[in-house]
Scaffold this motif. Structure first.
Motif, PDB file in Angstrom:
ATOM      1  N   GLU A 284      51.778  50.745  75.778  1.00 24.29           N
ATOM      2  CA  GLU A 284      51.595  49.701  74.777  1.00 24.29           C
ATOM      3  C   GLU A 284      52.436  48.458  75.040  1.00 24.29           C
ATOM      4  O   GLU A 284      51.984  47.330  74.810  1.00 24.29           O
ATOM      5  CB  GLU A 284      51.927  50.254  73.389  1.00 24.29           C
ATOM      6  CG  GLU A 284      51.622  49.281  72.259  1.00 24.29           C
ATOM      7  CD  GLU A 284      51.697  49.926  70.890  1.00 24.29           C
ATOM      8  OE1 GLU A 284      51.549  49.199  69.889  1.00 24.29           O
ATOM      9  OE2 GLU A 284      51.914  51.160  70.818  1.00 24.29           O
ATOM     10  N   PHE A 285      53.671  48.653  75.529  1.00 27.33           N
ATOM     11  CA  PHE A 285      54.589  47.519  75.641  1.00 27.33           C
ATOM     12  C   PHE A 285      54.983  47.180  77.072  1.00 27.33           C
ATOM     13  O   PHE A 285      55.706  46.209  77.303  1.00 27.33           O
ATOM     14  CB  PHE A 285      55.861  47.808  74.827  1.00 27.33           C
ATOM     15  CG  PHE A 285      55.595  48.046  73.367  1.00 27.33           C
ATOM     16  CD1 PHE A 285      55.300  46.998  72.520  1.00 27.33           C
ATOM     17  CD2 PHE A 285      55.611  49.332  72.843  1.00 27.33           C
ATOM     18  CE1 PHE A 285      55.042  47.206  71.177  1.00 27.33           C
ATOM     19  CE2 PHE A 285      55.365  49.565  71.501  1.00 27.33           C
ATOM     20  CZ  PHE A 285      55.067  48.496  70.670  1.00 27.33           C
ATOM     21  N   GLY A 286      54.486  47.948  78.035  1.00 26.38           N
ATOM     22  CA  GLY A 286      54.864  47.712  79.420  1.00 26.38           C
ATOM     23  C   GLY A 286      56.199  48.350  79.732  1.00 26.38           C
ATOM     24  O   GLY A 286      56.726  49.172  78.985  1.00 26.38           O
ATOM     25  N   GLY A 287      56.758  47.977  80.856  1.00 24.61           N
ATOM     26  CA  GLY A 287      58.016  48.560  81.277  1.00 24.61           C
ATOM     27  C   GLY A 287      57.816  49.834  82.064  1.00 24.61           C
ATOM     28  O   GLY A 287      56.676  50.297  82.264  1.00 24.61           O
ATOM     29  N   LEU A 288      58.901  50.417  82.499  1.00 24.75           N
ATOM     30  CA  LEU A 288      58.853  51.606  83.359  1.00 24.75           C
ATOM     31  C   LEU A 288      59.591  52.758  82.706  1.00 24.75           C
ATOM     32  O   LEU A 288      60.684  52.581  82.144  1.00 24.75           O
ATOM     33  CB  LEU A 288      59.507  51.307  84.717  1.00 24.75           C
ATOM     34  CG  LEU A 288      58.905  50.166  85.542  1.00 24.75           C
ATOM     35  CD1 LEU A 288      59.743  49.941  86.794  1.00 24.75           C
ATOM     36  CD2 LEU A 288      57.455  50.491  85.907  1.00 24.75           C
TER      37      LEU A 288
END
Length: 294
Positions: A284-288
């Protein structure tokens, strides 16, 4: 039987706090009183849960009328400043709260430390919180352990670290260890870190944490989601580290008289939540996720 256990725990709570803090009769809480730091009023409740109960301490820090999203962003940022406890939104206010296990693992010093930490943080962070929610220039966060005590805390930290290692070896077959990061082990796509910190002048805390997401800025939507996820769990605070664009989940327990059940509960709680939410948050928010780092 459960009601009887809660009654017994409430009596133990009052006994643990009677000689340390000023309390008053309360019809709605197991204990309510002040801790002598800014006269913050701390309420302590015994809360039933599956398999036992919790002792939950809570204190009002500030009243505010901030919009939900900006307030959530402030709490996500400021949770990184606390060791014991977490900031929580309560209607038009900001509280500090902390939960510990009740039952045979509960020690009087744990109750005392939780009440002190919650009352101290509620009062000490109030000026900073008021500035942050009104977008004024905030004062620096107050130190949780005096500098003089930090110099004297090495023996306490070393002793607690040895006990943590023993418990990790016995329960999990051992964690890896890094001199800067502490103990760490994999749980699904998440990784859990365990470190020992000096707190409360001459005590230690064992902080269990997990890097849920990396390379993700703190948006309004993410802050609100993190606040909502935390409110569903008695343990754990989500903190966004702006300097590294990381979201961490953390929960700390008192290191004094460390009990294996308490440490296992903290590790399993953080691991379950982190491993259970990192996939959805990344979509939903991106990132790893931690598992994506290489």
């Amino acid at each position: 039987m459960a009601e009887r256990q809660i009654d017994v725990t409430a009596i133990e709570v009052r006994r643990a706090l009677a000689r340390t803090f000023h309390g008053a009769e309360s019809d709605s809480h197991a204990w309510q009183g002040t801790v002598g730091v800014g006269e913050a009023v701390v309420s302590v409740d015994v809360v039933p849960r599956e398999g036992g109960s919790l002792v939950h301490a809570r204190a009002r820090s500030i009243e505010c009328d901030a919009e939900p999203a900006p307030l959530a962003r402030v709490l996500a940022s400021e949770n990184a400043e606390l060791v014991l406890g977490r900031f929580a939104a309560s209607g038009g206010a900001v509280d500090v709260e902390h939960a510990i296990l009740a039952g045979p693992t509960m020690d009087a010093v744990e109750v005392q430390a939780s009440v002190w930490a919650v009352g101290w943080a509620a009062a000490s962070f109030a000026p900073r919180m008021r500035a942050l929610v009104t977008e004024a220039v905030p004062v620096p966060p107050p130190p949780q352990t005096p500098a003089a005590r930090l110099r004297d805390s090495a023996d306490h930290v070393e002793f607690t670290t040895r006990r943590v290692r023993q418990h990790l070896d016995a329960r999990y077959g051992g964690f890896e260890h890094h001199p800067d990061w502490g103990f760490h082990g994999a749980f699904g796509s998440a990784r859990v870190f365990v470190e020992v910190l000096p707190v409360l002048d001459d005590s230690t805390a064992v902080r269990v944490s997990s890097p849920v997401l990396s390379q993700v800025p703190l948006s309004d939507e993410l802050a609100l989601r993190l606040l909502g996820l935390a409110s569903e769990q008695p343990f754990g605070a989500f903190a966004h580290l702006a300097a590294r664009n990381e979201v961490w989940l953390q929960h700390a327990i008192l290191g004094d008289d460390l009990d294996p059940v308490e440490l296992e509960t903290a590790i399993d709680a953080v691991a379950t939540v982190a491993d259970g939410c990192d996939d959805a948050l990344a979509r939903e928010f991106g990132g790893l996720r931690y598992a994506d780092l290489g």
